[in-house]
Scaffold this motif. Structure first.
Motif, mmCIF file in Angstrom:
data_model
loop_
_atom_site.group_PDB
_atom_site.id
_atom_site.type_symbol
_atom_site.label_atom_id
_atom_site.label_comp_id
_atom_site.label_asym_id
_atom_site.label_seq_id
_atom_site.Cartn_x
_atom_site.Cartn_y
_atom_site.Cartn_z
ATOM 1 N N UNK A 246 0.839 -1.199 0.000
ATOM 2 C CA UNK A 246 0.000 0.000 0.000
ATOM 3 C C UNK A 246 0.874 1.248 0.000
ATOM 4 N N UNK A 247 0.388 2.278 -0.686
ATOM 5 C CA UNK A 247 1.108 3.540 -0.701
ATOM 6 C C UNK A 247 1.054 4.238 0.645
ATOM 7 N N UNK A 248 2.041 5.071 0.897
ATOM 8 C CA UNK A 248 2.064 5.812 2.160
ATOM 9 C C UNK A 248 0.885 6.771 2.227
ATOM 10 N N UNK A 249 0.136 6.766 3.321
ATOM 11 C CA UNK A 249 -0.999 7.684 3.448
ATOM 12 C C UNK A 249 -0.515 9.117 3.568
ATOM 13 N N UNK A 250 -1.336 10.084 3.160
ATOM 14 C CA UNK A 250 -0.935 11.489 3.288
ATOM 15 C C UNK A 250 -0.854 11.908 4.744
ATOM 16 N N UNK A 251 0.013 12.874 5.000
ATOM 17 C CA UNK A 251 0.139 13.403 6.359
ATOM 18 C C UNK A 251 -1.087 14.252 6.680
ATOM 19 N N UNK A 252 -1.808 13.892 7.723
ATOM 20 C CA UNK A 252 -3.063 14.556 8.077
ATOM 21 C C UNK A 252 -3.077 14.827 9.572
ATOM 22 N N UNK A 263 -5.506 14.539 16.641
ATOM 23 C CA UNK A 263 -4.803 13.320 16.248
ATOM 24 C C UNK A 263 -3.873 13.675 15.095
ATOM 25 N N UNK A 264 -2.594 13.345 15.258
ATOM 26 C CA UNK A 264 -1.595 13.630 14.234
ATOM 27 C C UNK A 264 -0.906 12.347 13.816
ATOM 28 N N UNK A 265 -0.731 12.165 12.510
ATOM 29 C CA UNK A 265 -0.004 11.012 12.011
ATOM 30 C C UNK A 265 1.480 11.119 12.311
ATOM 31 N N UNK A 266 2.150 9.968 12.324
ATOM 32 C CA UNK A 266 3.556 9.953 12.655
ATOM 33 C C UNK A 266 4.444 10.606 11.615
ATOM 34 N N UNK A 267 3.940 10.787 10.386
ATOM 35 C CA UNK A 267 4.745 11.386 9.324
ATOM 36 C C UNK A 267 4.501 12.887 9.174
ATOM 37 N N UNK A 268 3.836 13.509 10.136
ATOM 38 C CA UNK A 268 3.632 14.953 10.110
ATOM 39 C C UNK A 268 4.957 15.647 10.413
ATOM 40 N N UNK A 269 5.363 16.560 9.543
ATOM 41 C CA UNK A 269 6.617 17.273 9.722
ATOM 42 C C UNK A 269 6.393 18.777 9.608
ATOM 43 N N UNK A 270 7.365 19.506 10.116
ATOM 44 C CA UNK A 270 7.292 20.959 10.115
ATOM 45 C C UNK A 270 8.529 21.545 9.445
ATOM 46 N N UNK A 271 8.310 22.669 8.826
ATOM 47 C CA UNK A 271 9.440 23.482 8.407
ATOM 48 C C UNK A 271 9.876 24.346 9.602
ATOM 49 N N UNK A 272 11.045 24.957 9.479
ATOM 50 C CA UNK A 272 11.553 25.734 10.602
ATOM 51 C C UNK A 272 10.594 26.867 10.949
ATOM 52 N N UNK A 360 3.643 20.716 7.276
ATOM 53 C CA UNK A 360 3.611 19.881 6.079
ATOM 54 C C UNK A 360 2.593 18.753 6.269
ATOM 55 N N UNK A 361 1.333 19.106 6.293
ATOM 56 C CA UNK A 361 0.265 18.120 6.493
ATOM 57 C C UNK A 361 -1.054 18.785 6.160
ATOM 58 N N UNK A 362 -2.047 17.932 5.866
ATOM 59 C CA UNK A 362 -3.412 18.420 5.673
ATOM 60 C C UNK A 362 -4.055 18.623 7.031
ATOM 61 N N UNK A 363 -4.754 19.716 7.179
ATOM 62 C CA UNK A 363 -5.432 20.042 8.430
ATOM 63 C C UNK A 363 -6.938 19.861 8.219
#
Length: 366
Positions: A246-252, A263-272, A360-363
């Motif tokens: 399965x493809x990686x789910x989007x960061x949400x 609830x935040x997914x583990x692949x949620x990332x931030x820019x500085x 860097x995620x959908x809100x």
């Protein structure tokens, strides 16, 4: 050298297999779905917890109509507190045959206080087309309890006005399935993804042939199936057991504004980004001053005057913390916890980071 390359390839394949999922868990098969059924019926045998005639006259009318069908004459003045009008719902799975049973849910539609101990009388259940597909009847299982005193004070645990009857409906009509009429089968992805659709196509073609499956878009994959029913069942059994990457789910990031849940997914990332966090406390105090006239002053009167004081102060000193580029969920949560951010603060901070372009995620707000 060849052995080393083989071991590396083998480890890569093991890594892919560890993240693979069964095809059945990723898609819904067109033509194989459940259908909703609903019916109107009566529950009898209640111990004085049924409907009141003054509030639900349709219950008495239903009792009268039922008695008329059995040749019992009534004057229309039916007042039975051991009867409740109910709605009966069920889900009819695909390919169910006449004679098989399904579970039903019984819910009060009047003012009955409890359905505990009741028995559902024979109730036809219809589909959207108006045809009868099942008939329900049986004793209810009610998990809720309600106790009330004479003064009206009481306690309610769970829902005593909703019950279930396992296997309480007998299927009378089969719903035609579109699976047996078509040469092709459409697989609908539960989580749309171009990567997953392409991997499903490759997995099916790798087992059944190079032209058996075709990815139409990020939601659908078309598969050729045999026309023979026996071969079709074998084909579907093999299809269900396929492992697909399965493809990686989007960061949400999901925010429930009603309950304050984030609830935040583990692949949620931030820019500085730099975040300033501070709490303000607003204190409002009210008191009343009483002014009385001097003694023996006939023209004077007592006057009450309110006095309000409003003061705003910072509850905590302002915190400024820096989130480095590429910060993961763990670092984000640790940084927010370090400043004592509440759930409301967290929602406000995430919305501000999204607007600033640092998240860097959908809100999604639900």
């Amino acid at each position: 050298m060849k052995l080393r390359s083989f071991l590396i390839l083998f480890c890569l394949l093991l890594g892919q297999t560890a993240h693979a999922e069964r095809l059945l868990n990723l898609v819904n098969i067109q033509g194989i779905r459940s259908n909703k059924l609903v019916g109107y019926g009566l529950v009898v045998g209640l111990d004085g917890s049924g409907d009141r005639t003054s509030q639900t006259p349709f219950t008495s009318q239903s009792i009268k109509n039922m008695l008329d069908q059995f040749g019992v004459q009534s004057d229309g003045r039916v007042d039975l507190r051991n009867v409740a009008a109910v709605s009966v719902t069920a889900s009819l799975p695909a390919n169910m045959q006449p004679g098989q049973t399904i579970d039903v849910t019984v819910s009060s539609i009047g003012d009955a206080s409890s359905l505990k101990g009741g028995t559902l009388l024979m109730t036809p259940m219809k589909g959207m087309d108006g045809n009868i597909y099942a008939v329900a009847q049986g004793n209810l299982i009610v998990g809720g309890v309600k106790a009330q005193g004479r003064t009206g004070t009481g306690i309610t645990i769970n829902l005593p006005t909703v019950g279930r009857i396992p296997g309480g409906a007998t299927v009378e009509r089969t719903v035609p399935s579109g699976l047996s009429k078509s040469r092709t089968l459409l697989l609908s992805l539960r989580d749309p993804s171009f990567v997953t659709a392409r991997n499903i196509e490759r997995a099916i073609n790798g087992v059944f042939g190079s032209s058996e499956a075709e990815a139409l878009n990020e939601r659908s994959v078309k598969v050729k199936v045999p026309l023979n029913s026996d071969q079709r069942v074998t084909f579907m059994a093999m299809l269900e057991q396929l492992n697909v990457q399965a493809g990686d789910p989007p960061a949400i990031v999901v925010i429930d504004a009603r309950t304050g849940t984030v609830v935040m997914g583990g692949d949620v990332k931030l820019r500085q980004a730099a975040v300033a966090h501070g709490n303000l406390v607003v204190q409002i105090s009210e008191k009343y001053n009483v002014s009385q006239p001097p003694p023996f002053n006939k023209g004077g009167r007592t006057v009450v005057t309110p006095e309000s004081k409003v003061k705003i102060k910072g509850n905590n000193p302002t915190h400024v913390f820096l989130l480095p580029a590429g910060a993961t969920l763990a670092k984000v949560v640790a940084a927010l916890n370090s400043v004592g951010a509440s759930t409301t603060d967290l929602m406000a901070i995430l919305e501000a980071l999204k607007k600033a372009g640092a998240l860097e995620a959908q809100l999604k707000v639900i």
